[in-house]
Scaffold this active site. Structure first.
Site, PDB file in Angstrom:
ATOM      1  N   GLY A  73      -5.055  20.324 -12.767  1.00 25.67           N
ATOM      2  CA  GLY A  73      -5.962  20.562 -13.542  1.00 25.67           C
ATOM      3  C   GLY A  73      -7.385  19.679 -13.238  1.00 25.67           C
ATOM      4  O   GLY A  73      -8.296  19.504 -13.944  1.00 25.67           O
ATOM      5  N   ASN A  90      -9.603  20.936 -11.520  1.00 27.86           N
ATOM      6  CA  ASN A  90     -10.922  21.819 -11.679  1.00 27.86           C
ATOM      7  C   ASN A  90     -11.175  21.801 -13.261  1.00 27.86           C
ATOM      8  O   ASN A  90     -12.176  21.587 -13.500  1.00 27.86           O
ATOM      9  CB  ASN A  90     -10.749  23.449 -11.285  1.00 27.86           C
ATOM     10  N   LEU A 106      -1.416  30.303 -11.910  1.00 26.36           N
ATOM     11  CA  LEU A 106      -0.884  31.066 -10.969  1.00 26.36           C
ATOM     12  C   LEU A 106       0.067  32.321 -11.392  1.00 26.36           C
ATOM     13  O   LEU A 106       0.719  32.795 -10.911  1.00 26.36           O
ATOM     14  CB  LEU A 106       0.343  29.934 -10.538  1.00 26.36           C
ATOM     15  N   HIS A 146     -10.154  31.502  -6.253  1.00 34.34           N
ATOM     16  CA  HIS A 146      -8.988  31.483  -5.251  1.00 34.34           C
ATOM     17  C   HIS A 146      -9.422  30.522  -4.220  1.00 34.34           C
ATOM     18  O   HIS A 146     -10.527  30.665  -3.637  1.00 34.34           O
ATOM     19  CB  HIS A 146      -8.889  32.778  -4.769  1.00 34.34           C
ATOM     20  N   ASP A 187      -6.091  39.002  -7.175  1.00 34.47           N
ATOM     21  CA  ASP A 187      -7.028  38.512  -6.175  1.00 34.47           C
ATOM     22  C   ASP A 187      -8.147  39.829  -5.875  1.00 34.47           C
ATOM     23  O   ASP A 187      -8.416  39.649  -4.571  1.00 34.47           O
ATOM     24  CB  ASP A 187      -6.410  37.841  -4.787  1.00 34.47           C
ATOM     25  N   GLU A 213     -14.847  23.503  -4.629  1.00 34.97           N
ATOM     26  CA  GLU A 213     -14.617  24.159  -5.974  1.00 34.97           C
ATOM     27  C   GLU A 213     -15.177  23.151  -6.665  1.00 34.97           C
ATOM     28  O   GLU A 213     -16.000  23.822  -7.728  1.00 34.97           O
ATOM     29  CB  GLU A 213     -13.075  24.145  -6.144  1.00 34.97           C
TER      30      GLU A 213
HETATM   31  C1  GAR Z   1      -7.273  25.215  -6.974  1.00 35.60           C
HETATM   32  O1  GAR Z   1      -7.491  25.062  -5.509  1.00 35.60           O
HETATM   33  C2  GAR Z   1      -7.403  26.602  -7.068  1.00 35.60           C
HETATM   34  O2  GAR Z   1      -8.214  27.316  -6.320  1.00 35.60           O
HETATM   35  C3  GAR Z   1      -6.108  27.365  -6.845  1.00 35.60           C
HETATM   36  O3  GAR Z   1      -5.095  26.160  -7.334  1.00 35.60           O
HETATM   37  C4  GAR Z   1      -5.817  24.851  -7.263  1.00 35.60           C
HETATM   38  C5  GAR Z   1      -5.736  24.318  -8.442  1.00 35.60           C
HETATM   39  O4  GAR Z   1      -6.133  22.928  -8.476  1.00 35.60           O
HETATM   40  N1  GAR Z   1      -5.670  28.546  -7.274  1.00 35.60           N
HETATM   41  C6  GAR Z   1      -5.014  29.465  -6.780  1.00 35.60           C
HETATM   42  O5  GAR Z   1      -4.370  29.227  -5.614  1.00 35.60           O
HETATM   43  C7  GAR Z   1      -4.976  30.803  -7.390  1.00 35.60           C
HETATM   44  N2  GAR Z   1      -4.061  31.818  -6.727  1.00 35.60           N
HETATM   45  P1  GAR Z   1      -6.319  22.099  -9.849  1.00 35.60           P
HETATM   46  O6  GAR Z   1      -5.017  22.306 -10.697  1.00 35.60           O
HETATM   47  O7  GAR Z   1      -6.435  20.461  -9.036  1.00 35.60           O
HETATM   48  O8  GAR Z   1      -7.630  22.570 -10.283  1.00 35.60           O
END
Ligand code: GAR
Length: 188
Positions: free
Chosen positions: A12, A14, A85, A104, A145, A174
């Site tokens: 989390g 992001n 996911l 992504h 995707d 990101e």
């Molecule tokens: C992020 O890098 C996001 O792009 C990826 O999961 C990570 C979550 O990080 N998403 C995917 O791979 C979707 N297919 P976070 O939990 O630290 O935000």
């Protein structure tokens, strides 16, 4: 007032970054974070950030209208997948056209599809000796995707970068771009 609902499955970071970005913006509210992982670190973050976190299981997500009903009640302007996911069920996509946005951690269409998430992506990028990678922010459609791309940003990879270093570079991208894109979509 614009309302955002976030979906997350993991750490989390992001979610926290998006929350910080809108912290002093009285026009934008994060209504809730929905997660399919009862032990996800994002729940701890939400407690600290004073954001409601709701846990649901696969059955509720795929076999009932529970999440659809919750989302309808929340009337979100945007539904943001921030490290979520699971595949989004078709009925959610149909009910919220052009309102569900995913990030992504690669330059789609490369390194997308089932199983391609988190470190799996960065390990594959490293194994293939890619010289660049990046992020893709895109609308969600019925296929993993494959929805229309809103924004991509790139970062260079050096030969000495490990998959963890690549993950770090991608996360930085990101944090820089995702909140801004959300802001633009809300007000564009
Ligand atoms: C992020 O890098 C996001 O792009 C990826 O999961 C990570 C979550 O990080 N998403 C995917 O791979 C979707 N297919 P976070 O939990 O630290 O935000």
């Amino acid at each position: 007032m614009k309302r955002i609902v976030l979906f997350a499955s993991g750490s989390g970071s992001n979610v926290e970054n998006i929350s910080n970005y809108f912290l002093n913006n009285s026009e934008v509210k994060i209504t809730a974070v929905l997660t399919n992982k009862s032990d996800a670190k994002v729940i701890e973050r939400c407690n600290r950030l004073n954001i409601s976190a709701l846990y649901f299981n696969r059955h509720a997500f795929y076999k009932t209208d529970c999440i659809l009903d919750i989302l309808k009640n929340m009337e979100p302007d945007l539904i943001i997948l921030a490290g979520f996911l699971l595949k989004v069920p078709e009925k959610l996509v149909k009910n919220f056209p052009n309102k569900i946005v995913n990030i992504h951690p690669a330059l789609l269409p490369k390194y997308g599809g089932k199983g391609m998430y988190g470190m799996n992506v960065h390990n594959a990028v490293k194994t293939n000796n890619e010289q660049e990678t990046g992020i893709t922010i895109h609308y969600v459609n019925e296929n993993y995707d494959e929805g229309a791309i809103i924004k991509q940003a790139k970062t260079q990879i050096s030969v000495t970068d490990s998959a963890t270093d690549i993950a770090h570079k991608v996360h930085e991208l990101e944090y820089e771009h995702f909140p801004q894109v959300i802001d633009q979509l809300l007000h564009g």
